[in-house]
Design a protein around this motif. Structure first.
Motif, PDB file in Angstrom:
ATOM      1  N   GLU A   6       0.927  -1.250   0.018  1.00 56.01           N
ATOM      2  CA  GLU A   6       0.067  -0.185   0.104  1.00 56.01           C
ATOM      3  C   GLU A   6       0.976   0.956  -0.228  1.00 56.01           C
ATOM      4  O   GLU A   6       1.725   1.345   0.433  1.00 56.01           O
ATOM      5  CB  GLU A   6      -1.355   0.204   1.634  1.00 56.01           C
ATOM      6  N   SER A   7       0.318   2.529  -0.461  1.00 53.68           N
ATOM      7  CA  SER A   7       1.119   3.448  -0.762  1.00 53.68           C
ATOM      8  C   SER A   7      -0.320   4.817  -0.473  1.00 53.68           C
ATOM      9  O   SER A   7      -1.048   4.442  -1.312  1.00 53.68           O
ATOM     10  CB  SER A   7       1.676   3.296  -1.742  1.00 53.68           C
ATOM     11  N   GLY A   8       0.425   5.606  -0.790  1.00 56.39           N
ATOM     12  CA  GLY A   8      -0.762   6.868  -0.687  1.00 56.39           C
ATOM     13  C   GLY A   8      -0.864   7.658   0.655  1.00 56.39           C
ATOM     14  O   GLY A   8      -1.989   9.150   0.419  1.00 56.39           O
ATOM     15  N   GLY A   9      -0.860   6.706   1.855  1.00 51.81           N
ATOM     16  CA  GLY A   9      -1.119   7.332   3.472  1.00 51.81           C
ATOM     17  C   GLY A   9      -0.984   8.097   3.248  1.00 51.81           C
ATOM     18  O   GLY A   9       0.092   8.962   3.038  1.00 51.81           O
ATOM     19  N   LEU A  20      -5.446   6.182  -1.942  1.00 48.64           N
ATOM     20  CA  LEU A  20      -4.189   4.866  -1.575  1.00 48.64           C
ATOM     21  C   LEU A  20      -3.914   3.888  -2.469  1.00 48.64           C
ATOM     22  O   LEU A  20      -5.277   3.886  -3.405  1.00 48.64           O
ATOM     23  CB  LEU A  20      -5.144   4.043  -0.555  1.00 48.64           C
ATOM     24  N   SER A  21      -3.256   3.226  -3.428  1.00 52.40           N
ATOM     25  CA  SER A  21      -2.639   2.683  -3.913  1.00 52.40           C
ATOM     26  C   SER A  21      -2.445   0.925  -3.434  1.00 52.40           C
ATOM     27  O   SER A  21      -1.683   1.244  -2.212  1.00 52.40           O
ATOM     28  CB  SER A  21      -1.894   3.247  -4.858  1.00 52.40           C
ATOM     29  N   SER A  71     -11.115   0.529  -6.545  1.00 58.77           N
ATOM     30  CA  SER A  71     -11.621   0.607  -8.333  1.00 58.77           C
ATOM     31  C   SER A  71     -10.004   0.002  -8.007  1.00 58.77           C
ATOM     32  O   SER A  71      -8.906  -0.684  -7.959  1.00 58.77           O
ATOM     33  CB  SER A  71     -11.404   1.939  -8.928  1.00 58.77           C
ATOM     34  N   ARG A  72     -10.395  -0.521 -10.098  1.00 62.78           N
ATOM     35  CA  ARG A  72      -8.608  -1.852 -10.128  1.00 62.78           C
ATOM     36  C   ARG A  72      -8.383  -1.193 -11.241  1.00 62.78           C
ATOM     37  O   ARG A  72      -9.310  -1.249 -12.112  1.00 62.78           O
ATOM     38  CB  ARG A  72      -9.563  -2.874  -9.973  1.00 62.78           C
ATOM     39  N   TYR A  80      -7.091   0.516  -6.122  1.00 63.50           N
ATOM     40  CA  TYR A  80      -6.769   2.214  -5.342  1.00 63.50           C
ATOM     41  C   TYR A  80      -8.275   2.237  -4.436  1.00 63.50           C
ATOM     42  O   TYR A  80      -9.275   1.555  -4.736  1.00 63.50           O
ATOM     43  CB  TYR A  80      -7.384   3.260  -6.794  1.00 63.50           C
ATOM     44  N   LEU A  81      -8.143   2.755  -4.394  1.00 63.25           N
ATOM     45  CA  LEU A  81      -9.264   3.565  -3.486  1.00 63.25           C
ATOM     46  C   LEU A  81      -9.079   5.151  -2.732  1.00 63.25           C
ATOM     47  O   LEU A  81      -8.482   5.099  -2.180  1.00 63.25           O
ATOM     48  CB  LEU A  81      -8.690   3.403  -1.282  1.00 63.25           C
TER      49      LEU A  81
END
Length: 123
Positions: A6-9, A20-21, A71-72, A80-81
């Motif tokens: 995960e990343s994007g936090g 988030l990814s 989504s994907r 993604y979120l």
């Protein structure tokens, strides 16, 4: 097996947005149903959102429905979120997960988990 990162936090003001990814490696995410969970301090890990393996149907927890979107992108092997209208109570560690089968809502149905990314929403 599949590895998830995960990343994007980060830190965001209430009312703001984050995306988030969840990058997968080892296997394509098209082989899995994918989900997002979170765990706040002093609480159990809770279901947030899921997208099915075949049909691509989405499901959301009541607490985030209308604000979060899962989504994907199979070409990028990434889930993604998108999180909008964030609230202080959204503060938690966010996890992505992959499963072959079972309940989309149950933590025990997911076979693989990422390491988590911290999301902090200030008031």
């Amino acid at each position: 097996q599949v590895q998830l990162v995960e990343s994007g936090g980060g830190l965001v003001q209430a009312g703001g947005s984050l995306r988030l990814s969840c990058a997968a490696s080892g296997r394509t995410i098209s082989s899995y149903g994918m989900g997002w969970f979170r765990q706040a301090p002093g609480k159990e890990r809770e279901f947030l959102a899921a997208i099915t393996r075949i049909a691509g149907s989405t499901s959301y927890a009541d607490s985030v429905k209308g604000r979060f979107t899962i989504s994907r992108d199979n070409a990028k092997n990434t889930v993604y979120l998108q999180m909008n209208s964030l609230k202080p109570e959204d503060t938690a560690v966010y996890y992505c997960a992959a499963r072959y089968s079972g309940s989309i809502y149950a933590r025990g149905s997911y076979d693989y988990w990422g390491q988590g990314t911290q999301v902090t929403v200030s008031s």
